[in-house]
Design a protein around this motif. Structure first.
Motif, PDB file in Angstrom:
ATOM      1  N   ALA A   1     -73.756  75.313 -10.485  1.00 32.66           N
ATOM      2  CA  ALA A   1     -73.348  76.489 -11.258  1.00 32.66           C
ATOM      3  C   ALA A   1     -72.475  77.374 -10.384  1.00 32.66           C
ATOM      4  O   ALA A   1     -72.648  77.443  -9.166  1.00 32.66           O
ATOM      5  CB  ALA A   1     -74.571  77.254 -11.737  1.00 32.66           C
ATOM      6  N   THR A   2     -71.542  78.037 -11.020  1.00 30.05           N
ATOM      7  CA  THR A   2     -70.604  78.870 -10.277  1.00 30.05           C
ATOM      8  C   THR A   2     -70.755  80.336 -10.656  1.00 30.05           C
ATOM      9  O   THR A   2     -71.417  80.664 -11.638  1.00 30.05           O
ATOM     10  CB  THR A   2     -69.154  78.435 -10.556  1.00 30.05           C
ATOM     11  N   GLY A   3     -70.143  81.187  -9.896  1.00 24.17           N
ATOM     12  CA  GLY A   3     -70.147  82.624 -10.157  1.00 24.17           C
ATOM     13  C   GLY A   3     -69.539  83.340  -8.977  1.00 24.17           C
ATOM     14  O   GLY A   3     -69.195  82.723  -7.963  1.00 24.17           O
TER      15      GLY A   3
ATOM     16  N   ARG B   1     -76.150  80.517 -26.961  1.00 26.83           N
ATOM     17  CA  ARG B   1     -75.854  79.953 -25.635  1.00 26.83           C
ATOM     18  C   ARG B   1     -77.039  79.140 -25.119  1.00 26.83           C
ATOM     19  O   ARG B   1     -76.865  78.053 -24.565  1.00 26.83           O
ATOM     20  CB  ARG B   1     -75.511  81.085 -24.674  1.00 26.83           C
TER      21      ARG B   1
ATOM     22  N   SER C   1     -78.676  85.547 -18.331  1.00 27.85           N
ATOM     23  CA  SER C   1     -77.540  84.623 -18.191  1.00 27.85           C
ATOM     24  C   SER C   1     -77.734  83.704 -16.983  1.00 27.85           C
ATOM     25  O   SER C   1     -77.475  82.501 -17.062  1.00 27.85           O
ATOM     26  CB  SER C   1     -76.230  85.396 -18.056  1.00 27.85           C
ATOM     27  N   ASN C   2     -78.186  84.278 -15.867  1.00 24.47           N
ATOM     28  CA  ASN C   2     -78.460  83.457 -14.684  1.00 24.47           C
ATOM     29  C   ASN C   2     -79.563  82.451 -14.965  1.00 24.47           C
ATOM     30  O   ASN C   2     -79.469  81.289 -14.550  1.00 24.47           O
ATOM     31  CB  ASN C   2     -78.854  84.324 -13.497  1.00 24.47           C
TER      32      ASN C   2
ATOM     33  N   LYS D   1     -78.138  79.664 -16.905  1.00 21.43           N
ATOM     34  CA  LYS D   1     -77.213  78.892 -16.068  1.00 21.43           C
ATOM     35  C   LYS D   1     -77.954  77.946 -15.122  1.00 21.43           C
ATOM     36  O   LYS D   1     -77.486  76.842 -14.856  1.00 21.43           O
ATOM     37  CB  LYS D   1     -76.349  79.858 -15.255  1.00 21.43           C
ATOM     38  N   PHE D   2     -79.118  78.376 -14.612  1.00 24.99           N
ATOM     39  CA  PHE D   2     -79.818  77.597 -13.594  1.00 24.99           C
ATOM     40  C   PHE D   2     -81.050  76.856 -14.113  1.00 24.99           C
ATOM     41  O   PHE D   2     -81.888  76.429 -13.323  1.00 24.99           O
ATOM     42  CB  PHE D   2     -80.200  78.503 -12.420  1.00 24.99           C
TER      43      PHE D   2
ATOM     44  N   ALA E   1     -77.347  75.000 -24.517  1.00 25.52           N
ATOM     45  CA  ALA E   1     -77.797  74.443 -23.237  1.00 25.52           C
ATOM     46  C   ALA E   1     -79.101  73.651 -23.385  1.00 25.52           C
ATOM     47  O   ALA E   1     -79.603  73.100 -22.413  1.00 25.52           O
ATOM     48  CB  ALA E   1     -77.987  75.568 -22.221  1.00 25.52           C
TER      49      ALA E   1
END
Length: 144
Positions: free
Chosen positions: A102-104, A12, A47-48, A51-52, A16
């Protein structure tokens, strides 16, 4: 747990365009914790961070011992969190606007905080917009 997580999330991170590493002190003591729950905490934090963090950035897991605690940190070179949002990010359903869109659900950090507290520890963050974030949790060293 940190080594396994690196293996699990490496694809992952690579997709990215990020570098994902771990620095774990040798000879950490055995201590009482639920490995599945602590894996959930660490997975959420990494993971965060992925993502960011924009392409070309870095995410690093660190695990070290202090006198009576084990400290696990996740540092990134991501977008960071505004100072006025830091006091809210561990609340359920709290989401901070971010330049990466980013969403969540806003539940991950609240759950992670509860898990760490159930283990007698604490979860905290240091962050600056544009410079990245460092989430870390401390767990007391107790015999099993």
């Amino acid at each position: 747990i940190a080594a396994d997580l690196i293996l699990f999330l490496a694809p992952r991170a690579a997709k990215a365009g990020l570098t994902l590493t771990a620095e774990v002190d040798p000879g950490l003591p055995a201590f009482a914790f639920d490995p599945d729950l602590i894996t959930q905490v660490l997975t959420n934090l990494v993971s965060n961070a992925i993502k960011f963090t924009p392409k070309g950035g870095r995410v690093k897991i660190g695990v070290r011992r202090t006198a009576d605690r084990v400290v696990c940190s996740v540092e990134d070179t991501g977008v960071g969190i505004p100072a006025e949002a830091l006091s809210r990010i561990f609340a359920p359903f709290e989401r901070v606007a971010n330049p990466m869109h980013a969403t969540g659900t806003g539940l991950g950090l609240a759950i992670a905080k509860k898990i760490v507290e159930m283990h007698g520890g604490r979860l905290a963050v240091e962050s600056q917009p544009g410079k990245g974030s460092r989430f870390y949790f401390e767990l007391p060293i107790k015999s099993r």
